[in-house]
Design a protein around this motif. Structure first.
Motif, mmCIF file in Angstrom:
data_model
loop_
_atom_site.group_PDB
_atom_site.id
_atom_site.type_symbol
_atom_site.label_atom_id
_atom_site.label_comp_id
_atom_site.label_asym_id
_atom_site.label_seq_id
_atom_site.Cartn_x
_atom_site.Cartn_y
_atom_site.Cartn_z
ATOM 1 N N SER A 62 0.687 -1.298 -0.266
ATOM 2 C CA SER A 62 -0.135 0.336 0.056
ATOM 3 C C SER A 62 0.817 1.359 0.395
ATOM 4 N N TYR A 63 0.618 2.419 -0.697
ATOM 5 C CA TYR A 63 0.804 3.778 -0.346
ATOM 6 C C TYR A 63 -0.243 4.843 0.251
ATOM 7 N N PHE A 64 0.761 5.663 0.896
ATOM 8 C CA PHE A 64 -0.997 6.767 1.027
ATOM 9 C C PHE A 64 -0.685 8.050 0.295
ATOM 10 N N VAL A 65 -2.318 7.599 -0.009
ATOM 11 C CA VAL A 65 -3.048 9.196 -0.780
ATOM 12 C C VAL A 65 -3.533 10.202 -0.290
ATOM 13 N N CYS A 66 -3.486 11.459 -0.870
ATOM 14 C CA CYS A 66 -4.497 12.370 -0.316
ATOM 15 C C CYS A 66 -5.457 12.995 -0.506
ATOM 16 N N ASP A 67 -6.939 12.833 -0.204
ATOM 17 C CA ASP A 67 -8.225 13.108 -0.747
ATOM 18 C C ASP A 67 -8.399 14.446 -0.680
ATOM 19 N N PHE A 68 -8.007 14.938 -1.718
ATOM 20 C CA PHE A 68 -8.367 16.468 -2.469
ATOM 21 C C PHE A 68 -10.494 16.574 -2.259
ATOM 22 N N SER A 69 -11.228 16.099 -1.985
ATOM 23 C CA SER A 69 -12.560 15.487 -2.719
ATOM 24 C C SER A 69 -13.234 16.793 -1.727
ATOM 25 N N ASP A 70 -14.301 17.625 -1.647
ATOM 26 C CA ASP A 70 -14.565 18.739 -0.851
ATOM 27 C C ASP A 70 -15.411 17.396 0.536
ATOM 28 N N THR A 71 -15.931 16.722 0.271
ATOM 29 C CA THR A 71 -16.553 15.127 0.418
ATOM 30 C C THR A 71 -15.867 14.608 0.571
ATOM 31 N N THR A 72 -15.094 14.040 1.154
ATOM 32 C CA THR A 72 -14.092 12.864 1.678
ATOM 33 C C THR A 72 -14.305 11.866 1.617
ATOM 34 N N VAL A 73 -13.940 10.691 0.736
ATOM 35 C CA VAL A 73 -14.108 9.350 0.622
ATOM 36 C C VAL A 73 -14.680 8.518 1.828
ATOM 37 N N PHE A 74 -13.335 8.819 2.847
ATOM 38 C CA PHE A 74 -13.712 8.628 4.238
ATOM 39 C C PHE A 74 -13.521 9.487 5.294
ATOM 40 N N PRO A 75 -15.153 10.186 6.177
ATOM 41 C CA PRO A 75 -15.456 11.075 6.636
ATOM 42 C C PRO A 75 -14.063 11.531 7.425
ATOM 43 N N ASN A 76 -13.983 12.532 7.619
ATOM 44 C CA ASN A 76 -12.692 13.709 8.080
ATOM 45 C C ASN A 76 -11.451 13.003 8.206
ATOM 46 N N ALA A 77 -11.317 12.545 7.095
ATOM 47 C CA ALA A 77 -9.743 11.529 6.412
ATOM 48 C C ALA A 77 -9.348 12.192 5.717
ATOM 49 N N ARG A 78 -8.612 12.871 5.359
ATOM 50 C CA ARG A 78 -7.824 13.012 3.829
ATOM 51 C C ARG A 78 -6.931 11.906 3.975
ATOM 52 N N LYS A 79 -5.241 11.682 4.605
ATOM 53 C CA LYS A 79 -4.504 11.275 4.250
ATOM 54 C C LYS A 79 -4.971 9.693 4.620
ATOM 55 N N ILE A 80 -5.048 8.261 3.970
ATOM 56 C CA ILE A 80 -5.036 7.799 3.084
ATOM 57 C C ILE A 80 -4.019 6.147 2.667
ATOM 58 N N LEU A 81 -4.838 4.463 2.965
ATOM 59 C CA LEU A 81 -3.839 4.402 2.868
ATOM 60 C C LEU A 81 -4.936 3.679 1.348
ATOM 61 N N THR A 82 -4.030 3.536 0.365
ATOM 62 C CA THR A 82 -4.476 2.392 -0.916
ATOM 63 C C THR A 82 -3.479 1.554 -1.474
#
Length: 210
Positions: free
Chosen positions: A176-196
Motif C-alpha cells: 500500500s501507499y499513502f494518498v490524499c483525498d482532495f475531494s470536498d466530500t471525502t471518501v472516509f469522513p474526516n480523513a484525507r490521508k489514507i492508504l490504498t
C-alpha cells in the motif's frame, strides 16, 4: 586649460570606476526577492518555505496522467520497505528510491521524475506530508478540477509507502501507499490521508525544491 581637461577626465574615470564597482557588488533582483506562499516562482507556485524564507517547495500547476505506485506483481512483491518517509523534505528521496527499485514505465514516481516542464527537469513525487501542504494551499496553486463535484473523487498520489501486510507465512509485504483525498466530500469522513493499494492509479501532481 589642458591641465583642467586632464583633471576633468581623471575625475570622470574615477567616477565611472566607482559606479562599476558598486554595480558589480549589488545583489541581483532574484536575490532581493521576498518569497511568499502562493508566489509564481521557478516553474510553479511556492507552497512551502523553510525558516530561512529562502528555500522551499514549488508545485507544478497542473496534474499529470493518473498512475499507480507500481511494482506489486507476483512473485516479486516488495518484502522490505522502499520509501516510507512521510515528512516534508523527503519527497525527492522517496521518488529516487522508488524508480531505482521499480522499472515499470508509467508509475507515478517516474511520471513526476521525468517531467521536463516550465524550464525545469528536477520534479518529483511529493511525500504525504508535502502532499497535505499542497492540499492546504490548493487555492494558491490552482490547476485542480472542480473538487466539489459529487460524482467524482479526487485522490492524489504521494511517494510515501504504506505499512507492512502479513503474508500468512510469517513474512511481510508492502502493498500500500499513502494518498490524499482532495475531494470536498471525502471518501472516509474526516480523513484525507489514507492508504490504498499500490495497483490503484491516482492523480499525480509533481513538485520541486529550491
Amino acid at each position: 586649460m589642458k591641465k583642467n581637461n586632464l583633471k576633468f577626465f581623471a575625475q570622470l574615470l574615477i567616477a565611472i570606476l566607482l559606479f562599476t564597482a558598486c554595480s558589480n557588488g549589488d545583489d541581483t533582483p532574484e536575490e532581493n526577492l521576498l518569497l511568499e506562499i502562493g508566489q509564481e516562482y521557478q516553474g510553479g507556485i511556492i507552497f512551502y518555505l523553510d525558516d530561512s524564507g529562502e528555500h522551499g517547495l514549488i508545485a507544478y500547476q497542473s496534474d499529470l496522467a493518473e498512475a499507480p505506485w507500481g511494482c506489486v506483481s507476483y512473485p516479486d512483491l516488495p518484502s522490505t520497505p522502499i520509501a516510507q518517509n512521510n515528512g516534508i523534505g523527503f519527497g525527492e528521496q522517496n521518488t529516487l528510491a522508488i524508480i531505482n527499485f521499480c522499472d515499470e514505465p508509467n508509475i507515478a514516481a517516474r511520471l513526476a521524475y521525468t517531467l521536463d516542464g516550465n524550464g525545469y527537469a528536477d520534479w518529483y513525487l511529493p511525500s504525504i506530508d508535502e502532499l497535505a501542504l499542497i492540499y492546504e494551499n490548493r487555492d494558491f496553486i490552482g490547476g485542480f478540477p472542480d473538487l466539489s463535484d459529487p460524482n467524482n473523487i479526487f485522490i492524489y498520489a504521494s511517494s510515501s509507502e504504506g505499512l507492512a501486510s502479513e503474508d500468512g507465512n510469517g513474512g511481510f509485504y508492502y502493498l500500500s501507499y499513502f494518498v490524499c483525498d482532495f475531494s470536498d466530500t471525502t471518501v472516509f469522513p474526516n480523513a484525507r490521508k489514507i492508504l490504498t493499494s499500490k495497483i490503484n492509479s491516482t492523480r499525480v501532481r509533481p513538485i520541486r525544491s529550491f
